[in-house]
Write a protein that holds these residues in place. Structure first.
Motif, PDB file in Angstrom:
ATOM      1  N   UNK A   1      48.538  37.786  39.506  1.00  0.00           N
ATOM      2  CA  UNK A   1      48.571  38.066  38.072  1.00  0.00           C
ATOM      3  C   UNK A   1      48.150  36.857  37.248  1.00  0.00           C
ATOM      4  N   UNK A   2      48.627  35.673  37.623  1.00  0.00           N
ATOM      5  CA  UNK A   2      48.273  34.457  36.884  1.00  0.00           C
ATOM      6  C   UNK A   2      46.779  34.174  36.990  1.00  0.00           C
ATOM      7  N   UNK A   3      46.209  34.359  38.180  1.00  0.00           N
ATOM      8  CA  UNK A   3      44.778  34.124  38.353  1.00  0.00           C
ATOM      9  C   UNK A   3      43.950  35.174  37.628  1.00  0.00           C
ATOM     10  N   UNK A   4      44.425  36.411  37.595  1.00  0.00           N
ATOM     11  CA  UNK A   4      43.703  37.462  36.854  1.00  0.00           C
ATOM     12  C   UNK A   4      43.685  37.145  35.361  1.00  0.00           C
ATOM     13  N   UNK A   5      44.833  36.673  34.823  1.00  0.00           N
ATOM     14  CA  UNK A   5      44.868  36.294  33.401  1.00  0.00           C
ATOM     15  C   UNK A   5      43.913  35.140  33.130  1.00  0.00           C
ATOM     16  N   UNK A   6      43.858  34.189  34.038  1.00  0.00           N
ATOM     17  CA  UNK A   6      42.980  33.034  33.875  1.00  0.00           C
ATOM     18  C   UNK A   6      41.512  33.451  33.904  1.00  0.00           C
ATOM     19  N   UNK A   7      41.155  34.321  34.834  1.00  0.00           N
ATOM     20  CA  UNK A   7      39.756  34.758  34.948  1.00  0.00           C
ATOM     21  C   UNK A   7      39.312  35.598  33.762  1.00  0.00           C
ATOM     22  N   UNK A   8      40.227  36.379  33.206  1.00  0.00           N
ATOM     23  CA  UNK A   8      39.873  37.279  32.105  1.00  0.00           C
ATOM     24  C   UNK A   8      39.937  36.597  30.743  1.00  0.00           C
TER      25      UNK A   8
ATOM     26  N   UNK B   1      48.029  25.824  33.599  1.00  0.00           N
ATOM     27  CA  UNK B   1      49.336  25.290  33.977  1.00  0.00           C
ATOM     28  C   UNK B   1      50.188  26.377  34.617  1.00  0.00           C
ATOM     29  N   UNK B   2      50.190  27.568  34.025  1.00  0.00           N
ATOM     30  CA  UNK B   2      50.959  28.678  34.581  1.00  0.00           C
ATOM     31  C   UNK B   2      50.452  29.056  35.972  1.00  0.00           C
ATOM     32  N   UNK B   3      49.134  29.124  36.126  1.00  0.00           N
ATOM     33  CA  UNK B   3      48.557  29.466  37.433  1.00  0.00           C
ATOM     34  C   UNK B   3      48.916  28.403  38.468  1.00  0.00           C
ATOM     35  N   UNK B   4      48.859  27.130  38.093  1.00  0.00           N
ATOM     36  CA  UNK B   4      49.202  26.052  39.021  1.00  0.00           C
ATOM     37  C   UNK B   4      50.669  26.139  39.434  1.00  0.00           C
TER      38      UNK B   4
END
Length: 100
Positions: free
Chosen positions: A39-46, A59-62
């Motif tokens: 979910x964190x990576x999907x938010x980052x990519x989008x 930061x959240x994804x890390x």
């Protein structure tokens, strides 16, 4: 070639109901941590916004990836190369972990 399960999963060692419960909890926790990474990576990519907002997502994804790696290590899974590739974890996230 003979394949056998990891030593911690040998049938003779998993006869105790408490051990079975602990393994189930570890697996559930690992699955939950993996979902958080996805979910964190999907938010980052989008994301399409300001650099400041992107930094917050990085930061959240890390943090999610770090927690996932820790959970994997607690389950006895020490190598992360496969999951980095599978999840497509970008280098900009890995750098925040000190992994690259």
């Amino acid at each position: 070639m003979v394949l056998r399960p990891p030593q911690q999963l040998q049938p003779s060692q998993v006869t105790n109901p408490l051990d079975v419960e602990i393994l189930a909890e570890k697996a559930a926790s690992l699955g939950h941590a993996g979902e958080k990474v996805e979910k964190a990576l999907a938010r980052l990519r989008a994301f399409e916004g300001t650099p400041e907002e992107r930094r917050a997502l990085l930061k959240d994804a890390a943090e999610c990836v770090y927690a996932y790696f820790i959970q994997r290590e607690l389950c006895g899974l020490r190598r992360h190369h496969e999951v980095i590739r599978e999840y497509g974890i970008p280098n900009e996230v890995l750098v925040r972990l000190g992994a690259k």
